[in-house]
Design a protein around this motif. Structure first.
Motif, short mmCIF file in Angstrom:
data_model
loop_
_atom_site.label_atom_id
_atom_site.label_comp_id
_atom_site.label_asym_id
_atom_site.label_seq_id
_atom_site.Cartn_x
_atom_site.Cartn_y
_atom_site.Cartn_z
N ARG A 153 22.97 32.87 26.42
CA ARG A 153 21.67 33.67 27.37
C ARG A 153 22.31 33.52 28.79
NH1 ARG A 153 17.04 33.88 30.27
NH2 ARG A 153 16.44 31.94 30.12
N GLU A 154 22.84 34.70 29.56
CA GLU A 154 22.93 34.60 30.98
C GLU A 154 24.06 33.73 31.19
OE1 GLU A 154 20.52 36.56 33.71
OE2 GLU A 154 21.57 37.38 31.99
N LEU A 155 25.20 33.85 30.51
CA LEU A 155 26.33 32.88 30.38
C LEU A 155 26.90 32.91 32.04
CD1 LEU A 155 28.47 33.49 27.39
CD2 LEU A 155 27.36 31.23 28.12
N THR A 156 27.01 31.76 32.46
CA THR A 156 27.60 31.33 34.00
C THR A 156 26.47 31.69 35.05
OG1 THR A 156 28.52 33.64 34.78
CG2 THR A 156 29.92 31.97 33.27
N LYS A 157 25.13 32.34 34.59
CA LYS A 157 24.20 32.52 35.67
C LYS A 157 23.24 31.16 35.84
CE LYS A 157 24.38 37.52 34.69
NZ LYS A 157 25.38 37.52 33.52
N LYS A 158 22.40 31.56 36.62
CA LYS A 158 21.49 30.33 37.07
C LYS A 158 20.58 30.07 35.95
CE LYS A 158 17.53 29.38 40.38
NZ LYS A 158 16.79 30.00 41.50
N PHE A 159 20.22 30.99 35.23
CA PHE A 159 19.21 30.67 33.96
C PHE A 159 20.08 30.53 32.55
CE2 PHE A 159 16.37 32.60 37.39
CZ PHE A 159 15.50 31.33 37.47
N GLU A 160 21.25 30.24 32.91
CA GLU A 160 22.11 30.10 31.59
C GLU A 160 21.43 29.23 30.49
OE1 GLU A 160 26.64 29.41 31.37
OE2 GLU A 160 25.67 27.51 31.49
N GLN A 161 21.46 29.59 29.29
CA GLN A 161 20.88 28.95 28.18
C GLN A 161 21.80 29.14 26.84
OE1 GLN A 161 17.14 30.58 26.80
NE2 GLN A 161 16.45 28.31 26.08
N PRO A 180 48.16 42.45 33.27
CA PRO A 180 46.88 41.91 32.85
C PRO A 180 46.71 40.82 34.06
CG PRO A 180 48.43 41.25 31.37
CD PRO A 180 48.99 42.15 32.34
N ILE A 181 45.51 40.71 34.68
CA ILE A 181 45.13 39.64 35.48
C ILE A 181 43.92 38.67 34.98
CG2 ILE A 181 44.48 38.88 38.06
CD1 ILE A 181 47.34 39.99 37.68
N PRO A 182 44.24 37.88 34.17
CA PRO A 182 43.14 37.20 33.57
C PRO A 182 41.99 36.38 34.24
CG PRO A 182 45.09 36.00 33.22
CD PRO A 182 45.48 37.10 33.96
N GLY A 183 40.77 36.34 33.59
CA GLY A 183 39.89 35.55 34.15
C GLY A 183 38.54 35.31 33.23
N ALA A 184 37.57 35.49 33.94
CA ALA A 184 36.25 35.36 33.22
C ALA A 184 36.14 36.17 31.88
CB ALA A 184 35.20 35.46 34.00
N ALA A 194 44.45 48.51 41.29
CA ALA A 194 43.68 47.76 40.39
C ALA A 194 42.77 48.48 39.62
CB ALA A 194 43.46 46.49 41.08
N TYR A 195 42.08 47.75 38.60
CA TYR A 195 41.03 48.34 37.94
C TYR A 195 40.16 47.15 37.79
CZ TYR A 195 37.82 50.47 35.00
OH TYR A 195 36.27 51.01 34.55
N ILE A 196 38.86 47.26 37.98
CA ILE A 196 37.90 46.34 37.80
C ILE A 196 36.64 46.99 37.28
CG2 ILE A 196 38.69 44.76 39.48
CD1 ILE A 196 36.48 45.77 41.30
N SER A 197 36.20 46.43 36.16
CA SER A 197 34.71 46.82 35.53
C SER A 197 33.55 46.08 36.18
CB SER A 197 34.81 46.50 33.98
OG SER A 197 34.92 45.04 33.61
N ASP A 198 32.35 46.21 35.92
CA ASP A 198 31.17 45.53 36.55
C ASP A 198 31.40 44.25 36.40
OD1 ASP A 198 30.25 48.00 37.23
OD2 ASP A 198 28.86 48.21 36.05
N ALA A 199 31.88 43.51 35.19
CA ALA A 199 31.96 42.14 35.05
C ALA A 199 32.88 41.68 33.83
CB ALA A 199 30.47 41.57 34.63
N GLY A 200 33.50 40.63 34.18
CA GLY A 200 34.32 40.32 32.87
C GLY A 200 35.73 41.04 32.76
N ILE A 224 31.62 36.92 35.24
CA ILE A 224 30.44 37.59 34.53
C ILE A 224 29.11 37.21 34.98
CG2 ILE A 224 31.96 37.67 32.50
CD1 ILE A 224 30.89 35.04 31.51
N GLY A 225 29.10 36.55 36.09
CA GLY A 225 27.93 36.16 36.56
C GLY A 225 28.11 35.31 38.02
N ASN A 226 28.62 34.03 37.64
CA ASN A 226 28.98 33.28 39.00
C ASN A 226 30.04 33.70 39.73
OD1 ASN A 226 29.97 31.04 40.44
ND2 ASN A 226 28.54 29.57 39.09
#
Length: 297
Positions: A205-213, A123-127, A93-99, A26-28
């Motif tokens: 906000r911005e989970l797993t990303k640089k500016f996560e809060q 299902p292949i679980p993950g973020a 496989a199917y992947i969405s943009d994130a998550g 989802i970010g990282n």
């Protein structure tokens, strides 16, 4: 170390003629799983919500596969193409943009069509932004006894918003939803005005990303936080604690009428309903009915 060097991955069962729903970061980028990489390397093709976005992700991990665009506007027709490949004993496989696909992302109709065709979905679980927020929600989840409802993206239409607010304010489960940076301020202000004092929220906000809060708040503190927040950019996940059930249930109707009757000479029905809703945790509909009953006495 190469992914292929992990012996346990070589032992993974990868049935042919199956669709693999693969969760992506989802970010990282570091949050992609070893199993996801193994599957993406092993399949014959990958259906993607956005082929351009997915191409960049796959390139990061040296994965080169044929990709098929499959998004909300062509999900049914795209599903038929995938089914044809699966019927030829291929793995896709199917992947969405994130998550995780299907969680407020395309994927559900694809899965439905594949299953209707009598083919297997794995299902292949993950973020997941939902589970990530829950894991950091602490007392917001504890006070809701670990139960929650996921509400997807906050609706744009007034009717949908009003129904959702009533649902959140009256539910004893924690409520989780997504919101964009363009509407987060308006949404949080509106929500806080309809929650009783002391109701807890977690703003992610911005989970797993640089500016996560991650910020824990009570309903009455939301406006002040918004005025002082350093940034409201990025994607948001909001977790709202469920309505408390620890001895502070709403009073009986007769007691509520006493409250409303005392306010009746000074306030209109809508104002009385707002007071009852915020102080006693009643739904807006229930509070307004009590206010009307008091006025009619």
């Amino acid at each position: 170390m190469e992914i292929s060097s992990f012996d346990f991955l070589k032992q993974q069962d990868l049935p042919a003629g199956a669709l693999y729903m693969v969760a992506t970061p989802i970010g990282n980028l570091g949050d992609i799983t070893l199993r996801a990489l193994h599957v993406l390397n092993a399949v014959d093709g990958i259906a993607c919500e956005d082929t351009r976005h997915s191409a960049a992700l796959l390139q990061q991990f040296g994965i080169h596969k044929k990709c098929l665009a499959l998004h909300e506007h062509n999900e049914i027709t795209g599903a038929q193409t995938v089914i044809q490949h699966l019927a030829n004993n291929e793995r896709w496989a199917y992947i969405s943009d994130a998550g995780t696909p299907g969680v407020s992302d395309p994927g559900a109709r694809l899965v439905n069509e594949v299953q209707k065709a009598g083919l297997r979905v794995i299902p292949i679980p993950g973020a997941s932004a939902v589970s990530s927020a829950i894991s950091a929600a602490g007392s917001v989840m504890h006070n809701s006894e670990g139960r929650f409802q996921f509400l997807g993206f906050w609706p744009n239409k007034t009717k949908g918003r009003d129904a959702l607010i009533q649902d959140i304010s009256s539910s004893k489960k924690a409520s989780i939803f997504f919101e964009s940076p363009h509407h987060i301020k308006e949404t949080l202000v509106l929500l806080s005005k309809n929650l009783e004092i002391g109701r807890q929220l977690l703003v992610c906000r911005e989970l797993t990303k640089k500016f996560e809060q991650l910020v824990s708040l009570q309903a009455q503190d939301v406006a002040n936080w918004l005025d002082t927040a350093e940034s409201l950019k990025g994607e948001f996940v909001i977790v709202v604690a469920g309505r408390s059930s620890n001895g502070d249930e709403a009073p009986e109707h007769s007691s509520l009428l006493l409250w409303a009757s005392a306010l009746s000479p000074y306030l209109g029905s809508k104002e009385i309903a707002a007071v009852l809703s915020q102080t006693l945790g009643l739904s807006k509909k229930e509070a307004y009915q009590v206010a009307l009953d008091a006025k009619s006495e």
